[in-house]
Each structure stands twice: as C-alpha cells, then as structure tokens.
Design a protein around this motif. Structure first.
Motif, PDB file in Angstrom:
ATOM      1  N   LEU A   1      79.160  19.372  30.470  1.00  0.00           N
ATOM      2  CA  LEU A   1      79.446  20.012  29.190  1.00  0.00           C
ATOM      3  C   LEU A   1      80.778  19.501  28.634  1.00  0.00           C
ATOM      4  CD1 LEU A   1      78.085  22.207  27.470  1.00  0.00           C
ATOM      5  CD2 LEU A   1      79.572  23.868  28.561  1.00  0.00           C
TER       6      LEU A   1
ATOM      7  N   VAL B   1      78.946   6.479  31.027  1.00  0.00           N
ATOM      8  CA  VAL B   1      80.019   7.452  30.800  1.00  0.00           C
ATOM      9  C   VAL B   1      79.660   8.830  31.352  1.00  0.00           C
ATOM     10  CG1 VAL B   1      81.496   8.573  29.102  1.00  0.00           C
ATOM     11  CG2 VAL B   1      80.752   6.223  28.723  1.00  0.00           C
TER      12      VAL B   1
ATOM     13  N   ASP C   1      77.394  21.002  36.233  1.00  0.00           N
ATOM     14  CA  ASP C   1      76.981  21.492  34.917  1.00  0.00           C
ATOM     15  C   ASP C   1      78.174  21.600  33.965  1.00  0.00           C
ATOM     16  OD1 ASP C   1      75.146  22.561  33.099  1.00  0.00           O
ATOM     17  OD2 ASP C   1      75.765  24.595  33.595  1.00  0.00           O
ATOM     18  N   ASN C   2      79.237  22.220  34.475  1.00  0.00           N
ATOM     19  CA  ASN C   2      80.423  22.446  33.663  1.00  0.00           C
ATOM     20  C   ASN C   2      81.073  21.118  33.247  1.00  0.00           C
ATOM     21  OD1 ASN C   2      81.740  24.491  32.445  1.00  0.00           O
ATOM     22  ND2 ASN C   2      83.218  24.812  34.092  1.00  0.00           N
ATOM     23  N   SER C   3      81.147  20.169  34.196  1.00  0.00           N
ATOM     24  CA  SER C   3      81.771  18.879  33.889  1.00  0.00           C
ATOM     25  C   SER C   3      80.982  18.135  32.832  1.00  0.00           C
ATOM     26  CB  SER C   3      81.862  18.013  35.143  1.00  0.00           C
ATOM     27  OG  SER C   3      82.567  18.680  36.137  1.00  0.00           O
TER      28      SER C   3
ATOM     29  N   ALA D   1      80.981  10.118  35.055  1.00  0.00           N
ATOM     30  CA  ALA D   1      82.203  10.912  34.892  1.00  0.00           C
ATOM     31  C   ALA D   1      82.014  12.360  35.305  1.00  0.00           C
ATOM     32  CB  ALA D   1      82.694  10.854  33.438  1.00  0.00           C
TER      33      ALA D   1
ATOM     34  N   VAL E   1      88.248  14.929  33.779  1.00  0.00           N
ATOM     35  CA  VAL E   1      87.070  15.460  34.466  1.00  0.00           C
ATOM     36  C   VAL E   1      86.561  14.454  35.490  1.00  0.00           C
ATOM     37  CG1 VAL E   1      84.689  16.192  34.151  1.00  0.00           C
ATOM     38  CG2 VAL E   1      86.421  16.942  32.545  1.00  0.00           C
ATOM     39  N   ALA E   2      86.626  13.154  35.129  1.00  0.00           N
ATOM     40  CA  ALA E   2      86.073  12.130  36.007  1.00  0.00           C
ATOM     41  C   ALA E   2      86.951  11.865  37.226  1.00  0.00           C
ATOM     42  CB  ALA E   2      85.867  10.836  35.215  1.00  0.00           C
TER      43      ALA E   2
ATOM     44  N   HIS F   1      80.034  13.799  37.756  1.00  0.00           N
ATOM     45  CA  HIS F   1      79.729  14.124  39.154  1.00  0.00           C
ATOM     46  C   HIS F   1      78.605  15.151  39.275  1.00  0.00           C
ATOM     47  CE1 HIS F   1      83.515  12.114  39.722  1.00  0.00           C
ATOM     48  NE2 HIS F   1      84.171  13.079  39.122  1.00  0.00           N
TER      49      HIS F   1
ATOM     50  N   GLY G   1      77.869  29.488  32.456  1.00  0.00           N
ATOM     51  CA  GLY G   1      77.711  28.045  32.254  1.00  0.00           C
ATOM     52  C   GLY G   1      77.580  27.680  30.790  1.00  0.00           C
ATOM     53  N   SER G   2      76.621  26.773  30.505  1.00  0.00           N
ATOM     54  CA  SER G   2      76.463  26.278  29.142  1.00  0.00           C
ATOM     55  C   SER G   2      76.105  27.387  28.170  1.00  0.00           C
ATOM     56  CB  SER G   2      75.357  25.234  29.088  1.00  0.00           C
ATOM     57  OG  SER G   2      75.294  24.526  30.270  1.00  0.00           O
TER      58      SER G   2
ATOM     59  N   VAL H   1      82.429  16.705  29.489  1.00  0.00           N
ATOM     60  CA  VAL H   1      82.415  15.270  29.185  1.00  0.00           C
ATOM     61  C   VAL H   1      81.733  15.026  27.851  1.00  0.00           C
ATOM     62  CG1 VAL H   1      81.456  13.046  29.872  1.00  0.00           C
ATOM     63  CG2 VAL H   1      82.555  14.491  31.573  1.00  0.00           C
TER      64      VAL H   1
ATOM     65  N   LEU I   1      90.371  13.967  28.215  1.00  0.00           N
ATOM     66  CA  LEU I   1      89.512  15.009  28.790  1.00  0.00           C
ATOM     67  C   LEU I   1      88.473  14.394  29.723  1.00  0.00           C
ATOM     68  CD1 LEU I   1      88.660  18.008  28.839  1.00  0.00           C
ATOM     69  CD2 LEU I   1      87.044  17.464  27.036  1.00  0.00           C
ATOM     70  N   ILE I   2      87.817  13.323  29.237  1.00  0.00           N
ATOM     71  CA  ILE I   2      86.781  12.691  30.061  1.00  0.00           C
ATOM     72  C   ILE I   2      87.394  12.100  31.329  1.00  0.00           C
ATOM     73  CG2 ILE I   2      85.109  10.800  30.153  1.00  0.00           C
ATOM     74  CD1 ILE I   2      84.463  11.291  27.286  1.00  0.00           C
TER      75      ILE I   2
ATOM     76  N   SER J   1      83.683  28.753  31.180  1.00  0.00           N
ATOM     77  CA  SER J   1      84.222  27.924  30.101  1.00  0.00           C
ATOM     78  C   SER J   1      83.795  28.484  28.762  1.00  0.00           C
ATOM     79  CB  SER J   1      83.703  26.494  30.218  1.00  0.00           C
ATOM     80  OG  SER J   1      84.213  25.908  31.368  1.00  0.00           O
TER      81      SER J   1
ATOM     82  N   PHE K   1      83.833  28.038  24.638  1.00  0.00           N
ATOM     83  CA  PHE K   1      84.055  27.087  23.556  1.00  0.00           C
ATOM     84  C   PHE K   1      84.462  27.831  22.297  1.00  0.00           C
ATOM     85  CE2 PHE K   1      81.434  23.069  24.763  1.00  0.00           C
ATOM     86  CZ  PHE K   1      82.189  22.945  25.908  1.00  0.00           C
TER      87      PHE K   1
END
Lengths: 290, 330
Positions: free
Chosen positions: A99, A86, A95-97, A90, B298-299, A92, B110-111, A101, B294-295, B55, B57
């Motif tokens: 987070l 997963v 970094d952002n994706s 999913a 993104v995918a 790719h 980022g994170s 996912v 969402l997944i 992003s 949260f």
C-alpha cells in the motif's frame, strides 16, 4: 421536478460514464483479485495514460480513439515494469508495505508530471466531442456512446484473455493457489507483473475514452481513484462482474446526485456509498471472501 | 513512567528551543515552526500507525477539524485562542473516536482501514468546501491581533517555543505509550490481534483509545497551523497533503519510536527545502523526492531513520539492546 426526459438522459449519460468507470475499476479489481494488493497508484497511472493520449494527439495528430493501439501496449509495458521491478521487490510481500509503495509511486508520478507539464489542464479538440446520437426522443453524447461500447468490448476481451488463453489460466491459477501454481511451474512473479500490466492496459483504453470529453492535469487521476475503489468495494474486491455492475451503478448514482444536488455533492454520494459498503458489507455485492 | 523517562523529551525541547532563540533568520524560523507542526501531525499518526499498526490515509480529517474549530470559534463566537485550541483538540479527538468506532466495529484493518479514512477525509473536504459555516471555498481568515491570549506573537520565536513545547508534550505522551500497559496492549494488537484478544485484551477499546489519542494530537497540529498562518480553507484543512506528510514523516523517521516522527519531519522538510533550492522552484520536485524516499525506506530501511541509528550504535556497542536502553534512559 425535472421532466422525465431530462432525468432519463442524465441517467443514460451516467450509465455511459459508468462504463468508463467500470473499465478503470476492472483493472483495479483484477490486480486485487490476483495479487491481493490495493494498487493506490491506479489513479496516477490513469493520469499517465491520459497524458500519453494527449501528447499523441497534440504532437502527432493521432485521434484519441486510435491512440488505444499505441497506448495500450505502452501502458502494458509500463505496468509490467512497475510491478516486476519496483512494487514487487520493494514491498517484501507485506500488505501494508505494498500500500505504501504504491502510494509513493503515485506521488512520484503525480509530481513528476507536475514538474514536467505544470498544473495546466489540457484538452483535446475533436470534431465529434459535441455530436449527439438520437435514440428516439433522447439525445446522447457521441463520445459517451463510444465509451459505453468500447468499455464493454474491452471487458469482453479481458474476460476472453482470462478464460481462453494460457496466460489467463496461469493468472487464475495464481489467484486461486499461489504455492500450487508455483509448484506446477508457473512463474508467479511474471504472472503478477502480467496481471498488473493488464490492469494498466485497461487504464490506457479508459484514458482514450475519457480524453475527448474530459481534461487532464497531473492530479486528474485522483478524482478517479476513490471512485474506482468505491466500485471495486461495491462489486466485491476481485470480482470482474462486480466491477462492471458496480461501475455502471456508480455512474448512474453520480449522474442522479449531480442532477438533484449539484456537481460537488454528487461526489459526496459516491463516498457515502463507499463508506456504507465498507462498514456494512465489506465483501460487496459479488465478493465471496473478504 | 518515572521522571527519568521525561529526560529525553526535555532535552529535545531544550535543544529545539535553543535553536529557535539562536538568532535564526525569519525564513529558517518559519521552517522550524512548520517542522514542529508537521512533526505533531506525524506524532499523532505514529500512535495509531506506528504503535497500533493501523495505517491511516486520512489524518487530514483530524488536522482539518482542529484547524476549522479554532478559527470558527474565534471569528464567529469571539472565543479566545486557547479555548479554541482546547475545543479543536477535543473535537478532533471526537472525530477520531467516531471514525474509529465505525471502522473498528466493522473490523476494518489494513488496506480497508486506509481507504475508509481517506474517504472520510474526502467527504469532509468536499463538505467544508461548500458549507457556509466553514466559509465555503473562500475559507476563513483570522484577523491579525497580537497577544498571548490570541496565540499570535509579534516576535515569532514565542510561537515557535509554544509549538516546541507541544512537540515535547507529544514526545512525553509517546514515551508513556512505550511504558504503559495501554501501549503494551496496543503493540500486542499490532503484532497479533487474535493472540492479544485470546489473552484478554479488549481489542476494540484499545484501538478506539489509540485513534482518539492519535486524532487529538494531529488536531493540535491543525490548530497550530491555523494559528500560525491565520487562514484555513478546505484544501489546507482536509486536503490529502497533510495525511501524506504525517504518514511520510512517521514512516521515514521510524514507526513506533518516540523520536521517529520528529526526526522524520525535520529530515523530510529540510530535504524538501534543499531540493526546492537546487531545482530552482520547479513545482512538485520536493514531493517527488519524498515519494522516492518513501519507497526506498519501505524497501531497504523498514525501521526508518531511527533504526539506522540503532544499527550504528548497536555495532559500536556489542551489548546491543541493553546498552541502548540504559543510554536512552540516562
């Protein structure tokens, strides 16, 4: 003021809760150190493990501590599959994706559990939940003493895996130099999944240590996510020693804050530390790079 | 930005208003209002997350500040709802500027940025759950009192219309962002911060401006939420649910596009309602579907629903981008 004895007991209890925190953070920091991803689903996966422990105790009568033997391999498998099938494909690699996912994954898990188990809180009754261990004049809760030792033991096992086995060497190689590791024949996506799985196995142990003294509901893990992130950031992202020290420290801080300011504000102490560390020392206490 | 740029937001407002006054049942009208509120929150998120690539949260921090501000001012100081609305938006924007100032000064992105915004929202949630000014865990109730100045309407279609007008204003704001120098700077920072800096863009100030606008927009959603339900507590205001819905709607709809957040909010909430109906009210099923979407987004469709539309029209019209532009502007 409280008597020194009460303060000492609270701080020691905090230290022991901190050990379990450290174990949760250990998984998180390992995953960050190797995959360079912030696993937002960590808390939700902890909830899964806690439900696993609860189900085993409720329906098969397995003692929470013994259930580690079943839950650790189960969570290892779940973690492996989650990363391999997963999160990895999913996102790719961005970094952002990743987070997003893992955020999506945590929402799926939380609400899946909510649909299946509703929002009731569940606990396990054990004979030893309220037993105490006497240490001189101090009275310490038995499950927390067990928690401290098992958590430290698990950290030792993790360290041994990383330092002494081929898989550990491969993990460290990928963490240091992904391309180089791939060139010498290490299958990077497999190592990623194993790392993620090891992090989840840590969660299984943490869940088993928590269940005798704590409850589980579909959102239980949430409370631990930010605590674990705080520890990881405090200790330095990717640093195993940092996660251990950070975990113990946060446990003590939370116990001290709860003692002096009450439970809900005890949590604020943790978040304030988190914000301050991020703002002023994002590399943490032991982290080398950002 | 020319008058032509305002045409699409205007059309959207007319369509939505037409829908609101087309004799919808009470339930559907409530859903429409809720969609508009979430869309506003998502439009705010999109300014920072979509155009700026940051992003968050923790947009609940702004949503909740807007909601609490207007209700506190109305219940304890007797201020009218419109002044409360303005104060809520300004204070929400100020919270955004404060969080932005601290985070961007330390170079967080980022994170790290996602986590620190979440932490700020959680601090506010816990604090407002025990502070006396926010009514503690009981929250704040606004007494029912119909009237334009109170922003409460016996006929809920009027409230829907006001929400729709604000959504239209946010659309126009986004269009301005697409056309303006400020927006270009922001996109440049998203694409390559160092390059933008080297070209002389004041990265810190542009980011600060973006989070302030973004927070103000989301705070407005909070004000409308409080005004619509006449109630707010710590979980509603600062809980993670709104941070997540704002982010979902913006991403699923299409990051950095004018209509993305609106389309995303309508699609997600509509789907959520359908899921609830089909599953017979099992709790959490709608959010479960959101997480999966969402997944999958993104995918497979990183550009969101809006990119899907562009892909389809792009295939029909070989001239591609230019054709799209003139079509959008016409």
């Amino acid at each position: 003021m409280y008597s020194p004895l009460i303060v000492a007991e609270a701080l020691l209890n905090g230290l022991m809760l901190g050990a379990v925190y450290a174990l949760i953070a250990l998984g998180l920091t390992l995953i960050y150190g190797v995959l360079h991803i912030v696993n937002f689903a960590h808390g939700a996966l902890l909830t899964v493990a806690m439900f696993g422990v609860w189900l085993l105790a409720e329906h098969l009568g397995v003692d929470p501590y013994l259930s580690i033997l079943i839950m650790a391999p189960a969570m290892f498998g779940l973690g492996y599959a989650a990363q391999r099938f997963v999160i990895g494909p999913a996102s790719h690699g961005s970094d952002n994706s990743i987070l997003l996912v893992t955020l999506g994954l945590s929402i799926i898990i939380e609400n899946g559990l909510l649909a299946g188990f509703r929002s009731d809180t569940r606990t396990i009754d054990t004979d030893y939940a309220f037993q105490v261990v006497e240490l001189g004049p101090l009275l310490l809760s038995f499950p927390r003493v067990v928690g401290l030792f098992v958590a430290l033991l698990s950290a030792l096992v993790l360290w041994a895996i990383l330092e002494r086995t081929d898989v550990g060497r491969a993990i460290r190689a990928v963490a240091k130099e992904k391309l180089g590791a791939a060139l010498v024949g290490i299958e990077v996506s497999h190592v990623y999944a194993v790392t993620f799985a090891l992090g989840c196995a840590c969660l299984a142990v943490a869940a088993a240590l928590l269940m005798p003294v704590f409850y589980v509901s579909p959102t239980t893990g949430r409370a631990f996510v930010l605590v674990a992130f705080t520890i990881v950031v405090l200790g330095g992202m990717g640093s195993i020693v940092g996660a251990l020290v950070g975990g113990l420290l946060i446990g003590v801080v939370e116990a001290a804050c709860s003692l002096f300011f009450g439970d809900s504000l005890g949590q604020i102490g943790i978040f304030v530390i988190f914000i301050l560390v991020l703002l002023f020392r994002p590399t943490g206490l032991f982290g080398a790079r950002q | 930005m020319s008058a032509r740029d305002l045409l699409l937001p205007l059309i959207a407002v007319l369509v939505l208003a037409g829908l609101a006054f087309s004799g919808l049942s009470g339930t559907l009208l409530n859903l429409l209002i809720f969609m508009m509120i979430i869309s506003l929150a998502a439009q705010g998120w999109n300014i920072l997350g979509g155009f700026g690539g940051l992003s968050s949260f923790g947009h609940a921090a702004f949503f909740g500040t807007g909601a609490y501000t207007t209700l506190i001012l109305q219940t304890s100081l007797g201020v009218n709802a419109w002044a409360g609305l303005v104060a809520g938006v300004l204070l929400g924007a100020a919270v955004g500027a404060g969080i932005g100032f601290l985070s961007f000064r330390s170079g967080l992105k980022g994170s790290y940025f996602a986590l620190i915004t979440l932490a700020f929202a959680e601090v506010l949630r816990i604090a407002s759950n025990s502070a006396p000014i926010t009514g503690g865990a009981a929250g704040i109730l606004l007494p029912l009192d119909y009237g334009f100045l109170n922003l409460q309407f016996d006929d809920r279609r009027w409230f829907a219309l006001i929400a729709i007008l604000f959504v239209g204003a946010a659309l126009a704001l986004t269009r301005w962002l697409e056309r303006s120098r400020f927006g270009a700077y922001l996109i440049a920072i998203r694409e390559n911060e160092q390059a933008a800096q080297a070209l002389g863009v004041d990265v810190f100030r542009v980011k600060l401006g973006a989070i302030t606008l973004s927070a103000g927009c989301t705070a407005l959603a909070g004000v409308l939420y409080a005004q619509n339900y006449l109630f707010v507590d710590a979980h509603v205001a600062y809980g993670p649910w709104i941070s997540i819905e704002a982010l979902f709607a913006a991403i699923v709809g299409g990051l950095g596009t004018m209509f993305g957040p609106l389309v995303g909010a309508v699609a997600l909430l509509g789907l959520g309602e359908i899921t609830k109906m089909v599953s017979g009210g099992v709790p959490g099923v709608d959010l479960l579907v959101f997480g999966a979407i969402l997944i999958l987004t993104v995918a497979f469709v990183p550009g969101g629903l809006m990119s899907l539309r562009q892909r389809l029209t792009g295939r029909r019209r070989p001239r591609g981008e230019t054709a799209l532009r003139s079509e959008e502007g016409a």
